[in-house]
Write an enzyme that holds these catalytic residues in place. Structure first.
Site, PDB file in Angstrom:
ATOM      1  N   GLU A  48      -9.684  -5.551 -26.788  1.00  0.00           N
ATOM      2  CA  GLU A  48     -10.399  -5.519 -25.513  1.00  0.00           C
ATOM      3  C   GLU A  48      -9.410  -5.938 -24.429  1.00  0.00           C
ATOM      4  O   GLU A  48      -8.966  -7.088 -24.406  1.00  0.00           O
ATOM      5  CB  GLU A  48     -11.597  -6.465 -25.601  1.00  0.00           C
ATOM      6  CG  GLU A  48     -12.579  -6.310 -24.478  1.00  0.00           C
ATOM      7  CD  GLU A  48     -13.100  -4.883 -24.327  1.00  0.00           C
ATOM      8  OE1 GLU A  48     -13.441  -4.247 -25.339  1.00  0.00           O
ATOM      9  OE2 GLU A  48     -13.143  -4.402 -23.174  1.00  0.00           O
ATOM     10  N   SER A  49      -9.063  -4.993 -23.566  1.00  0.00           N
ATOM     11  CA  SER A  49      -7.977  -5.256 -22.612  1.00  0.00           C
ATOM     12  C   SER A  49      -8.285  -6.424 -21.687  1.00  0.00           C
ATOM     13  O   SER A  49      -7.385  -7.202 -21.342  1.00  0.00           O
ATOM     14  CB  SER A  49      -7.658  -3.997 -21.805  1.00  0.00           C
ATOM     15  OG  SER A  49      -8.809  -3.483 -21.193  1.00  0.00           O
ATOM     16  N   CYS A  79      -4.094   1.939 -27.090  1.00  0.00           N
ATOM     17  CA  CYS A  79      -5.450   1.784 -26.585  1.00  0.00           C
ATOM     18  C   CYS A  79      -5.541   0.642 -25.553  1.00  0.00           C
ATOM     19  O   CYS A  79      -5.040   0.811 -24.457  1.00  0.00           O
ATOM     20  CB  CYS A  79      -6.416   1.613 -27.754  1.00  0.00           C
ATOM     21  SG  CYS A  79      -8.104   2.043 -27.322  1.00  0.00           S
ATOM     22  N   ARG A 106     -10.542   3.461 -18.389  1.00  0.00           N
ATOM     23  CA  ARG A 106     -11.064   2.729 -19.558  1.00  0.00           C
ATOM     24  C   ARG A 106     -12.366   3.372 -20.027  1.00  0.00           C
ATOM     25  O   ARG A 106     -13.117   3.930 -19.231  1.00  0.00           O
ATOM     26  CB  ARG A 106     -11.372   1.278 -19.199  1.00  0.00           C
ATOM     27  CG  ARG A 106     -10.164   0.445 -18.921  1.00  0.00           C
ATOM     28  CD  ARG A 106     -10.589  -0.989 -18.657  1.00  0.00           C
ATOM     29  NE  ARG A 106     -11.222  -1.595 -19.821  1.00  0.00           N
ATOM     30  CZ  ARG A 106     -12.084  -2.613 -19.771  1.00  0.00           C
ATOM     31  NH1 ARG A 106     -12.446  -3.124 -18.622  1.00  0.00           N
ATOM     32  NH2 ARG A 106     -12.596  -3.105 -20.885  1.00  0.00           N
ATOM     33  N   ILE A 133     -11.002   4.866 -30.490  1.00  0.00           N
ATOM     34  CA  ILE A 133     -12.125   3.912 -30.507  1.00  0.00           C
ATOM     35  C   ILE A 133     -12.384   3.413 -29.094  1.00  0.00           C
ATOM     36  O   ILE A 133     -11.520   2.771 -28.492  1.00  0.00           O
ATOM     37  CB  ILE A 133     -11.824   2.715 -31.438  1.00  0.00           C
ATOM     38  CG1 ILE A 133     -11.579   3.206 -32.872  1.00  0.00           C
ATOM     39  CG2 ILE A 133     -12.978   1.719 -31.411  1.00  0.00           C
ATOM     40  CD1 ILE A 133     -11.121   2.134 -33.817  1.00  0.00           C
ATOM     41  N   ARG A 134     -13.560   3.708 -28.573  1.00  0.00           N
ATOM     42  CA  ARG A 134     -13.894   3.384 -27.167  1.00  0.00           C
ATOM     43  C   ARG A 134     -12.642   3.580 -26.305  1.00  0.00           C
ATOM     44  O   ARG A 134     -12.175   2.698 -25.586  1.00  0.00           O
ATOM     45  CB  ARG A 134     -14.444   1.960 -27.060  1.00  0.00           C
ATOM     46  CG  ARG A 134     -15.828   1.852 -27.681  1.00  0.00           C
ATOM     47  CD  ARG A 134     -16.468   0.495 -27.469  1.00  0.00           C
ATOM     48  NE  ARG A 134     -15.620  -0.583 -27.948  1.00  0.00           N
ATOM     49  CZ  ARG A 134     -15.030  -1.487 -27.174  1.00  0.00           C
ATOM     50  NH1 ARG A 134     -15.205  -1.458 -25.869  1.00  0.00           N
ATOM     51  NH2 ARG A 134     -14.294  -2.418 -27.698  1.00  0.00           N
ATOM     52  N   HIS A 169      -5.200   5.123 -32.013  1.00  0.00           N
ATOM     53  CA  HIS A 169      -4.717   4.048 -32.891  1.00  0.00           C
ATOM     54  C   HIS A 169      -3.977   4.618 -34.100  1.00  0.00           C
ATOM     55  O   HIS A 169      -4.597   4.826 -35.146  1.00  0.00           O
ATOM     56  CB  HIS A 169      -5.902   3.243 -33.438  1.00  0.00           C
ATOM     57  CG  HIS A 169      -6.643   2.469 -32.406  1.00  0.00           C
ATOM     58  ND1 HIS A 169      -6.324   1.184 -32.065  1.00  0.00           N
ATOM     59  CD2 HIS A 169      -7.696   2.808 -31.624  1.00  0.00           C
ATOM     60  CE1 HIS A 169      -7.150   0.750 -31.126  1.00  0.00           C
ATOM     61  NE2 HIS A 169      -7.989   1.722 -30.849  1.00  0.00           N
ATOM     62  N   GLU A 171      -2.142   3.029 -35.994  1.00  0.00           N
ATOM     63  CA  GLU A 171      -2.121   1.975 -37.031  1.00  0.00           C
ATOM     64  C   GLU A 171      -3.367   2.021 -37.903  1.00  0.00           C
ATOM     65  O   GLU A 171      -3.417   1.372 -38.937  1.00  0.00           O
ATOM     66  CB  GLU A 171      -1.940   0.591 -36.378  1.00  0.00           C
ATOM     67  CG  GLU A 171      -3.176  -0.017 -35.711  1.00  0.00           C
ATOM     68  CD  GLU A 171      -3.531   0.600 -34.347  1.00  0.00           C
ATOM     69  OE1 GLU A 171      -2.899   1.595 -33.947  1.00  0.00           O
ATOM     70  OE2 GLU A 171      -4.458   0.081 -33.724  1.00  0.00           O
TER      71      GLU A 171
END
Ligand code: GLN
Length: 201
Positions: A48-49, A79, A106, A133-134, A169, A171
């Site tokens: 969550e940034s 992300c 975002r 993801i979002r 992502h 990863e």
């Protein structure tokens, strides 16, 4: 080859695992003292940034990390990591590191569509799996930015100088090619090819 992974919140473990499959040394960055270690590259993970941004300030990590990035430390943001590295976040007054000349949006796909899987080309690598993801996407990019991947007409990967970003992502898949791309680019920049041989798999 030693890569620091920002480990304040979000998916840092998965990045560490991917780097390890390539034979790179890794360490977690949680506090200022961790930044005293030698570091050839930095990963800012997803999460969550706003939370990571707040922790960067609360833990007094922001200034030192920004100095390192501004002075050329290779950095890879995924992300939320991409959001933190962007010059501008659409609809928000302040950005975080402002390290790459992109405007990001975002939660850009809306709540329902923000999480999805795709397979698409990334310049310099080829076809790769992408987990969103979002997810944010890159709304616009400056002339100095190289666009590396476009999915559904949205820019989802880019680089400028020492900064690499993906809206997805890598990863979270078993494919470590984006991490390999990041690590090999560090080697190229450093001319260190004798010290590190990525494990081929
Ligand atoms: N939606 C998150 C944000 O705005 C990013 C999501 C992620 O990193 N998977 O920070």
């Amino acid at each position: 080859m030693r890569v620091g992974v920002l480990a304040l919140q979000g998916g840092f473990i998965e990045h560490i695992r991917h780097l390890q499959t390539l034979g790179a040394d890794t360490f977690e960055i949680r506090k200022r003292l961790d930044l005293a270690q030698p570091m050839d590259g930095l990963i800012i993970p997803g999460g969550e940034s706003t939370t990571i941004g707040k922790l960067l300030n609360d833990l007094d990590l922001f200034d030192d990390l920004k100095k390192k990035i501004d002075s050329g430390l290779p950095v890879f943001g995924t992300c939320a990591g991409m959001i933190l590295l962007a010059r501008e976040i659409a609809g928000m007054e302040t950005a975080c590191f402002s390290s790459i000349d992109i405007v990001v949006k975002r939660n850009a796909y809306g709540r329902q569509l923000g999480s999805f899987f795709a397979e698409a080309e990334m310049t310099g690598i080829g076809l790769i799996p992408m987990t969103f993801i979002r997810a944010p996407y890159i709304e616009s990019a400056g002339a100095g930015v190289e666009i590396l991947s476009v999915v559904d007409r949205r820019i989802v990967a880019a680089r400028e100088k020492n900064v690499l970003v993906t809206a997805f992502h890598p990863e979270l898949t078993s494919d470590n090619q984006v991490h390999r791309y990041f690590v090999e680019d560090i080697i190229l920049k450093q001319g260190k090819s004798n010290n590190f041989a990525p494990i081929l798999n």
